[in-house]
Structure formats: structure tokens, C-alpha cells
Scaffold this motif. Structure first.
Motif, PDB file in Angstrom:
ATOM      1  N   ALA A 168      15.589   0.182  -6.779  1.00 42.16           N
ATOM      2  CA  ALA A 168      15.559  -0.928  -7.859  1.00 42.16           C
ATOM      3  C   ALA A 168      16.153  -0.692  -9.100  1.00 42.16           C
ATOM      4  CB  ALA A 168      14.267  -1.446  -7.833  1.00 42.16           C
ATOM      5  N   ARG A 180      18.645  -6.973 -10.618  1.00 40.60           N
ATOM      6  CA  ARG A 180      17.373  -6.562 -10.793  1.00 40.60           C
ATOM      7  C   ARG A 180      16.297  -7.146  -9.949  1.00 40.60           C
ATOM      8  NH1 ARG A 180      17.906  -3.854 -15.216  1.00 40.60           N
ATOM      9  NH2 ARG A 180      19.457  -4.569 -17.016  1.00 40.60           N
ATOM     10  N   LEU A 181      15.589  -6.223  -9.263  1.00 46.21           N
ATOM     11  CA  LEU A 181      14.587  -6.646  -8.082  1.00 46.21           C
ATOM     12  C   LEU A 181      13.351  -5.923  -8.296  1.00 46.21           C
ATOM     13  CD1 LEU A 181      16.833  -5.951  -4.784  1.00 46.21           C
ATOM     14  CD2 LEU A 181      16.692  -7.931  -5.958  1.00 46.21           C
ATOM     15  N   PRO A 212      10.924  -3.793  -6.704  1.00 44.74           N
ATOM     16  CA  PRO A 212      11.032  -2.763  -5.565  1.00 44.74           C
ATOM     17  C   PRO A 212      10.282  -3.010  -4.356  1.00 44.74           C
ATOM     18  CG  PRO A 212      10.365  -1.622  -7.840  1.00 44.74           C
ATOM     19  CD  PRO A 212      10.133  -3.041  -8.072  1.00 44.74           C
ATOM     20  N   LEU A 244      12.594  -4.821  -1.575  1.00 48.26           N
ATOM     21  CA  LEU A 244      13.668  -3.822  -0.771  1.00 48.26           C
ATOM     22  C   LEU A 244      12.886  -3.695   0.511  1.00 48.26           C
ATOM     23  CD1 LEU A 244      14.762  -1.454  -3.788  1.00 48.26           C
ATOM     24  CD2 LEU A 244      16.325  -3.141  -2.270  1.00 48.26           C
TER      25      LEU A 244
END
Length: 161
Positions: A55, A65-66, A68, A71
Motif C-alpha cells: 500500500a 492510496r489504499l 492495506p 489489498l
């Protein structure tokens, strides 16, 4: 005998709605003519989880932007050996799959070495990549992307690690 520097890394297979994967074109500063395409991602910081590293790298290299957790689990893992800027590495890496409708890549977060060793980025269809004649890593990428097929959930694919 080659002495390798051990390295842990996390990479992201960022796939858009058209089924294209984002790759960067880079080169080894010690061998500028050795060009290749590779997925977003990179080395983990000490004590950083693979998902957190993936991330972080995705945000730095693409502007996406994620959290984590978005994912999910890695969809593929491997170990590779390579030289970069005069150092040999043995890198254990986890690959995460994340799907987006589309994304306008923002490379303003590149660090110094990325600014000096990444020339371009492009979205590739797996079949296009397979017949391109270009060098790309991992070499199994078109087969891996085909195996992952259609999305099984928001941002996630089949785990095989």
C-alpha cells in the motif's frame, strides 16, 4: 560464488476495468541499456507487513492510496535474484491484486532512485505483453494475470501463497 543481499518486497498487480496491468519501464543505473517493465512495489521497511509495504509503495509510485486491508491476501509469491546498481539481491516478494475502474498515475512520490531509474509507465493487456518482445518481470506475468481472470471480489483475486 555470488553473495546476495536478502530483501523482502511487496508488489501490486494494479489492473483496470479493461483488464490492463500497470507497469513501469525502468533500468539498472549500472546498466542503463538493460530496460525492463515491472509492477509497482518495492522493498519492505523493517517490521513492515507485506500488505502495508504494498500500500505504501502503491501510494508513492502511483498516487493511489489504499488501506492495506483493501489489498487482501497475496495472490502470488516468488523469490528472484537480480543485480541493481552493482548489488546482487535475492528478493522474496508477495504480489497483491487490486482492481480499479481506471487510474491516472501520479509519480510525484517517486524517491531519488526511482526518479533516476524509471523512464515511463504504461497499461498493458496480458496478451499484448506476452507478444511484445519486451523484457518484463516477473516473466510469468501474462500467465499469472490470465490465471487470475475475472475479479472474485472488490480488489481481490485467488490466493496462491
Amino acid at each position: 560464488m555470488t553473495v546476495y543481499t536478502p530483501r523482502r518486497a511487496a508488489r501490486v498487480l494494479l489492473v483496470d476495468a479493461a483488464g490492463r496491468v500497470l507497469l513501469f519501464e525502468g533500468f539498472d543505473p549500472a546498466r542503463p541499456g538493460h530496460r525492463y517493465w515491472f509492477t509497482p512495489g518495492g522493498g519492505l521497511d523493517p517490521a513492515e507487513s507485506p500488505a502495508a509495504g504494498a500500500a505504501r509503495e502503491l501510494a508513492e509510485e502511483t498516487g493511489l492510496r489504499l488501506d492495506p486491508a483493501e489489498l487482501g491476501e497475496p495472490v502470488w509469491c516468488d523469490t528472484t535474484e537480480f543485480t541493481f546498481d552493482g548489488t546482487w539481491y535475492r528478493q522474496e516478494q508477495d504480489f497483491f491484486l487490486f482492481r480499479v475502474q481506471s487510474w491516472q498515475v501520479d509519480t510525484t512520490g517517486f524517491n531519488d532512485i526511482e526518479q533516476r531509474s524509471i523512464a515511463d509507465h504504461r497499461w498493458w493487456l496480458p496478451a499484448e505483453l506476452a507478444v511484445s518482445g519486451e523484457r518484463f518481470y516477473p516473466p510469468e506475468l501474462p500467465v499469472l494475470l490470465t490465471r487470475l481472470g475475472q475479479p472474485t471480489g472488490a480488489g481481490q483475486g485467488e490466493a496462491s501463497c
